[in-house]
Design a protein around this motif. Sequence first.
Motif, PDB file in Angstrom:
ATOM      1  N   GLN A  76       0.816  -1.214   0.000  1.00 15.58           N
ATOM      2  CA  GLN A  76       0.000   0.000   0.000  1.00 15.58           C
ATOM      3  C   GLN A  76       0.849   1.264   0.000  1.00 15.58           C
ATOM      4  O   GLN A  76       0.577   2.212  -0.751  1.00 15.58           O
ATOM      5  CB  GLN A  76      -0.909   0.008   1.226  1.00 15.58           C
ATOM      6  CG  GLN A  76      -1.954  -1.086   1.248  1.00 15.58           C
ATOM      7  CD  GLN A  76      -2.856  -0.944   2.454  1.00 15.58           C
ATOM      8  OE1 GLN A  76      -3.721  -0.072   2.511  1.00 15.58           O
ATOM      9  NE2 GLN A  76      -2.642  -1.806   3.444  1.00 15.58           N
ATOM     10  N   ARG A  79       2.527   1.799  -3.369  1.00  9.78           N
ATOM     11  CA  ARG A  79       1.564   2.216  -4.389  1.00  9.78           C
ATOM     12  C   ARG A  79       1.124   3.668  -4.186  1.00  9.78           C
ATOM     13  O   ARG A  79       1.001   4.429  -5.149  1.00  9.78           O
ATOM     14  CB  ARG A  79       0.349   1.286  -4.364  1.00  9.78           C
ATOM     15  CG  ARG A  79      -0.727   1.635  -5.400  1.00  9.78           C
ATOM     16  CD  ARG A  79      -0.202   1.472  -6.828  1.00  9.78           C
ATOM     17  NE  ARG A  79      -1.158   1.948  -7.811  1.00  9.78           N
ATOM     18  CZ  ARG A  79      -2.023   1.166  -8.472  1.00  9.78           C
ATOM     19  NH1 ARG A  79      -2.039  -0.145  -8.232  1.00  9.78           N
ATOM     20  NH2 ARG A  79      -2.842   1.672  -9.353  1.00  9.78           N
ATOM     21  N   LYS A  80       0.894   4.061  -2.926  1.00 13.46           N
ATOM     22  CA  LYS A  80       0.347   5.395  -2.654  1.00 13.46           C
ATOM     23  C   LYS A  80       1.406   6.495  -2.615  1.00 13.46           C
ATOM     24  O   LYS A  80       1.113   7.635  -2.978  1.00 13.46           O
ATOM     25  CB  LYS A  80      -0.408   5.382  -1.317  1.00 13.46           C
ATOM     26  CG  LYS A  80      -1.623   4.476  -1.287  1.00 13.46           C
ATOM     27  CD  LYS A  80      -2.712   4.970  -2.236  1.00 13.46           C
ATOM     28  CE  LYS A  80      -3.954   4.079  -2.139  1.00 13.46           C
ATOM     29  NZ  LYS A  80      -5.030   4.545  -3.052  1.00 13.46           N
ATOM     30  N   LEU A 102      -4.924  -4.652  -2.436  1.00 17.56           N
ATOM     31  CA  LEU A 102      -4.166  -3.647  -1.686  1.00 17.56           C
ATOM     32  C   LEU A 102      -3.427  -2.668  -2.590  1.00 17.56           C
ATOM     33  O   LEU A 102      -2.935  -1.647  -2.112  1.00 17.56           O
ATOM     34  CB  LEU A 102      -3.164  -4.339  -0.763  1.00 17.56           C
ATOM     35  CG  LEU A 102      -3.757  -5.164   0.378  1.00 17.56           C
ATOM     36  CD1 LEU A 102      -2.663  -5.929   1.099  1.00 17.56           C
ATOM     37  CD2 LEU A 102      -4.518  -4.285   1.356  1.00 17.56           C
ATOM     38  N   GLY A 103      -3.334  -2.980  -3.891  1.00 19.42           N
ATOM     39  CA  GLY A 103      -2.715  -2.026  -4.806  1.00 19.42           C
ATOM     40  C   GLY A 103      -1.565  -2.535  -5.635  1.00 19.42           C
ATOM     41  O   GLY A 103      -0.995  -1.772  -6.427  1.00 19.42           O
ATOM     42  N   LEU A 208      -4.929   4.488   3.000  1.00 19.98           N
ATOM     43  CA  LEU A 208      -4.406   3.221   3.508  1.00 19.98           C
ATOM     44  C   LEU A 208      -5.502   2.515   4.282  1.00 19.98           C
ATOM     45  O   LEU A 208      -6.401   3.161   4.825  1.00 19.98           O
ATOM     46  CB  LEU A 208      -3.207   3.441   4.443  1.00 19.98           C
ATOM     47  CG  LEU A 208      -1.916   4.012   3.886  1.00 19.98           C
ATOM     48  CD1 LEU A 208      -0.895   4.118   5.012  1.00 19.98           C
ATOM     49  CD2 LEU A 208      -1.380   3.169   2.749  1.00 19.98           C
ATOM     50  N   THR A 211      -4.647  -3.884   7.855  1.00 20.80           N
ATOM     51  CA  THR A 211      -4.537  -5.221   7.281  1.00 20.80           C
ATOM     52  C   THR A 211      -4.912  -6.283   8.318  1.00 20.80           C
ATOM     53  O   THR A 211      -4.473  -7.426   8.236  1.00 20.80           O
ATOM     54  CB  THR A 211      -3.116  -5.477   6.745  1.00 20.80           C
ATOM     55  OG1 THR A 211      -2.178  -5.292   7.798  1.00 20.80           O
ATOM     56  CG2 THR A 211      -2.808  -4.539   5.600  1.00 20.80           C
TER      57      THR A 211
END
Length: 250
Positions: A76, A79-80, A102-103, A208, A211
């Motif tokens: 995450q 990716r972010k 999750l990305g 986000l 998890t």
Amino acid sequence: MGRQGTNAELHVVDERLVGRKPASLSFAEAAALPLTSITAFEALFDRLRAKEPVTGEAPAILIIGGAGGVGSIAVQLARKLTGLTVIATASRPETRAFALELGAHHVVDHRKPIAAEVAALGLGAPPFVFSTTNTEAHLAEIVQLIAPQGRFCLIDDPAAIDVNPFKSKSVSIHWESMFTRSTFATPDMAAQGALLNEVSRLVDQGALRTTLAETFGAINAKNLKRAHKLLESGSSRGKIVLEGFGEAAS
């Protein structure tokens, strides 16, 4: 202090090491975040320096164990917070789906030769590799697939690891331990509090997600054994949380 015949213990924590709980999460959901978030954040941005590209190499990162506790946060964050193509490893349909959710841009199977799996994507050699589990078993594949002058970070504890094969590629090798700053009272201890506040902000913004995968009930011997058994099986995903104290059970 006493509570219903039991002793409640108080623990002092340096304020530089803590951050705000995300307002949008329950305590159980929030409890799944700090250890994994600190580890993943430090690995990506302090050790791998994932925002600093390796000149001429593919803008990509491979995260081994992308559906595990640390891996699921790392996917995450990568990716972010970076422009990298995120490649995660997972082997079962449910963990592959989780990593994509999750990305992760791509998921490869770590039960197969990872170097060939990554090469088949046609992206070029990733300069960043973050190994969260079974590093010793995957080391030869990592040596083969990582780009020259790349950066490799691991968090597990291989019985033995031969780093010599990385020399020809001038790969830098990094370990990450979230307890380094607190154990040695490093001058930058406050970085952990700052990153936890950033994670909290990103969670409350919806960028986000926790998890947390399973809650196993109260903290007692029976539930601890259940949790450890699942972790040792290698088939868990995300994080397991135990909440509150229950009657001890064998």
